[in-house]
Design an enzyme around this catalytic site. Sequence first.
Site, PDB file in Angstrom:
ATOM      1  N   LYS A 332      49.779  40.807  46.122  1.00 17.61           N
ATOM      2  CA  LYS A 332      49.025  41.202  44.927  1.00 17.61           C
ATOM      3  C   LYS A 332      48.192  42.432  45.251  1.00 17.61           C
ATOM      4  O   LYS A 332      47.230  42.363  46.012  1.00 17.61           O
ATOM      5  CB  LYS A 332      48.129  40.051  44.456  1.00 17.61           C
ATOM      6  N   LYS A 414      42.998  41.036  38.864  1.00 16.95           N
ATOM      7  CA  LYS A 414      42.101  39.881  39.044  1.00 16.95           C
ATOM      8  C   LYS A 414      41.436  39.912  40.418  1.00 16.95           C
ATOM      9  O   LYS A 414      40.277  39.505  40.571  1.00 16.95           O
ATOM     10  CB  LYS A 414      42.851  38.582  38.798  1.00 16.95           C
ATOM     11  N   ASP A 465      44.289  33.362  36.008  1.00 19.02           N
ATOM     12  CA  ASP A 465      44.164  33.597  37.450  1.00 19.02           C
ATOM     13  C   ASP A 465      42.782  34.138  37.801  1.00 19.02           C
ATOM     14  O   ASP A 465      42.178  33.757  38.810  1.00 19.02           O
ATOM     15  CB  ASP A 465      45.250  34.580  37.883  1.00 19.02           C
ATOM     16  N   ASN A 477      38.477  36.625  47.989  1.00 19.93           N
ATOM     17  CA  ASN A 477      37.919  37.728  47.215  1.00 19.93           C
ATOM     18  C   ASN A 477      36.472  37.460  46.825  1.00 19.93           C
ATOM     19  O   ASN A 477      35.635  38.368  46.814  1.00 19.93           O
ATOM     20  CB  ASN A 477      38.778  37.961  45.972  1.00 19.93           C
TER      21      ASN A 477
END
Length: 554
Positions: A332, A414, A465, A477
């Site tokens: 991602k 995200k 998400d 994160n």
Amino acid sequence: MGEDSLLRYHEYTRRHGVNWAFYLVARIVLQPAFSVWFRLSKQGRKYGRVKGGLIVAANHRSFLDPFVIAAALPWRKPMCFVAKRELFEKRWQGFVLSRCGAFPIRRGESDEEAMRTARMVLERGGTVCIFPEGTRIRSGSLSTPKRGVGRLALQTGASVLPVAVHGTERVRRGWRIRPRKVRLRMGPPMTFPRAEHPSPALAATVTARIWPNIELQWEDIGGLPPVRRAAVIGAGSSGTAVAVLLARSGLEVQLGTRSGAQAREMDEARLNERYLPGVRLPDSLRVKRGTEIELAGLDLICLAVPTAALPQAVGQIADKVGERTAILLLSKGLVAPQGELPSEYVDERVHVRGLACLGGPAHAREAVSGSAALVLGSADPDLRAQLGEVFDRAGLVCERSGDVLGVEMAGAAKNAAALAAAAAQSHGLNAAGIAAGEIWRECVEYATGRGARLETFVGLAGVGDLTATVLAPGSRNRRAGEMLGAGMPADAIRAEIGQASEGLDSVPLIAETIAASGVHAEGLEGLAALVEGRIGPDEWVAGLRRTERARRAA
């Protein structure tokens, strides 16, 4: 339709089989039409020259399949076939179908009348076509067969001819019959000892012997093979979780680690204590060093590495992957230096039959517990259906999407938005909301400008998400953002977490890529400056508030 009408159709087939006048006219018209319009390729026709009763066992993709198969058999072997009873409700249609060899069957239930009709045709030396899947499977690989074909073979002693048809599913669009290439292949006939009253277990065993021969013909003419063998490159939390899920769904799975020592440790303990503690690896899952995995014979390769490591991983596998292998991406973020999405990067460098990506809030521990949901993105509808079924069998909620750009960009967005929210949280919840909202808006504007669908960002792959990541206490994160907001340098954060934080690593490249596209990306550029240590947290949050006021004034 009444039972009397159904019985009349059965009685006609039992007494007459195919009406020769209808059969000859249909064959004289259809055979050259198929050869010209569909460029029909017929392989293995010699295997159809069987004396006595013959069961033609074939896959089923289209209403045209019986007619294509009948046109490939010897002229002296007119073929009867089962058709769903609904097709006989119109009297004229039922009449024509019946004279062409069709007899009705109740789909989804045991239909003794249909089986009796098939037995009587075979016992007098006729030919019957059976579709073991029980219904049309319009896309993807072949489905699971029912045991009826094995039962019929045992009860009659008739030879079984395995047949595969490929391409008929692309012919029809509405009422239009389009010119598309159709292939048909027959395999050597099979015989089984006769048993008048076979048990369900014996019938299932014989079907299990017949079906692989049909699959063999199917794959030889270009049909999509089922996913049997898979490898996951990357033994972090996500990679380990996906490997467990693939093994749980019945695949033969190898999990590739960085080092041989890590592989031996995990293989002996049957655990990945560093990245996914407490989750036992299935006995069928083999753990190897990534460079020791033989890639050429695999149906699926899953790259479960951070985007920063993707170029190295792709370089190691690019010339070893077979053209009929699919690749599933878990990365991602964007790939340096050009800011490409993972699927774009891989597609340019590896020749495979299809690419897919995973999005959505499928956190590793919840995924292996079976309580997670994810989004499978692929531009290939067959691959989408196939991999979706794999994750369905593993117990997950698997949403399918053709919007690969949206799913991948939503994952990158995200990560950046969750990092921003956590970094701004020490300045208040309002600041966290402004930070996440601004980053999210900029990423969505960029993605939709490139053709992504807005609904992807408001669904499971996007807002779903993002919410899960912001709320998850163990989110890398979130932890990285909190440390960043406290003034800790990015290098120190990476050392503290001990794993890759996609948001921390990808934000500078995302900011550069989106700004270069012409989108005003003040929020991302400020967050990138914070990550790179060019500004402090207070200055960054103040800049976000100025940006928000300027937008409100405008």
